[in-house]
Scaffold this active site. Sequence first.
Site, PDB file in Angstrom:
ATOM      1  CB  CYS A 170     -54.338  -4.356 110.385  1.00 47.08           C
ATOM      2  SG  CYS A 170     -54.434  -3.183 111.774  1.00 47.08           S
ATOM      3  CG  HIS A 171     -56.294  -6.321 105.804  1.00 45.26           C
ATOM      4  ND1 HIS A 171     -57.204  -5.029 105.767  1.00 45.26           N
ATOM      5  CD2 HIS A 171     -57.345  -7.157 104.134  1.00 45.26           C
ATOM      6  CE1 HIS A 171     -58.364  -5.399 105.682  1.00 45.26           C
ATOM      7  NE2 HIS A 171     -58.424  -6.632 104.119  1.00 45.26           N
ATOM      8  CG  ASP A 172     -50.955  -8.556 103.908  1.00 48.27           C
ATOM      9  OD1 ASP A 172     -52.010  -9.236 103.125  1.00 48.27           O
ATOM     10  OD2 ASP A 172     -51.095  -7.453 103.222  1.00 48.27           O
ATOM     11  NE  ARG A 232     -50.541   0.029 108.937  1.00 46.84           N
ATOM     12  CZ  ARG A 232     -52.198   0.121 108.655  1.00 46.84           C
ATOM     13  NH1 ARG A 232     -53.033   0.253 108.999  1.00 46.84           N
ATOM     14  NH2 ARG A 232     -52.251   1.117 109.138  1.00 46.84           N
ATOM     15  CG  ASP A 277     -56.187  -2.184 108.464  1.00 49.35           C
ATOM     16  OD1 ASP A 277     -57.583  -3.327 108.113  1.00 49.35           O
ATOM     17  OD2 ASP A 277     -55.726  -3.452 107.306  1.00 49.35           O
TER      18      ASP A 277
END
Length: 145
Positions: A8-10, A12, A66
Site C-alpha cells: 500500500c501507499h505510505d 499503510r 490499496d
Amino acid sequence: MLGWVITCHDDRAQALLERLETQFGTLTQCRAVNYWQGLSSNMLSRMMCDALHQTDSGEGVIFLTDRAGSAPYRIASLLSHKHSGCEVISGIRYALMEQMFPTRASLDSAEFRNRIVELGGPEVSSLWHQQQKNPPFVLLHNLYE
C-alpha cells in the site's frame, strides 16, 4: 497456506500487518511492502519480488493492494503473470483482511480471489475480474480474403 503480500501507499501496509499480528499473533508467509513517494518502480518491484518469494510455499500468493492502477497494483500484476497461483486484489481494508484471514489455509488462490471480491463490495476487485471486463484483443481471420 496462501502467502500474503500487503502493499500500500505510505506506511499503510505495515500498519495493516501490525494490526493483524496484534489480533492473530505472528503471521507466517505474510509480508508488508510500503510504497513511499519518490520510491522508484524498479526498487518497489525488487521489494515486492523478494516478498513474493518469502511468502510462497507453493500454494499461491495473494497481493493485497490499496488502489487499482497504482504502482503497487501494476507491479503485482506483472509479477502475478510470471508465477502461477498468484492473485492481485485491490481496494483492501483491515476489516476485510481480518474476515479473510482464517481462509488462507483452506482456500486456493482462485477461491480466495472470488471470495474476497464477493465480500468486499464494489470497491474491491481483482486483476482477474478486471480482465474479464476487458478481454484481451484477439485478431480474427481476415474476412476480406
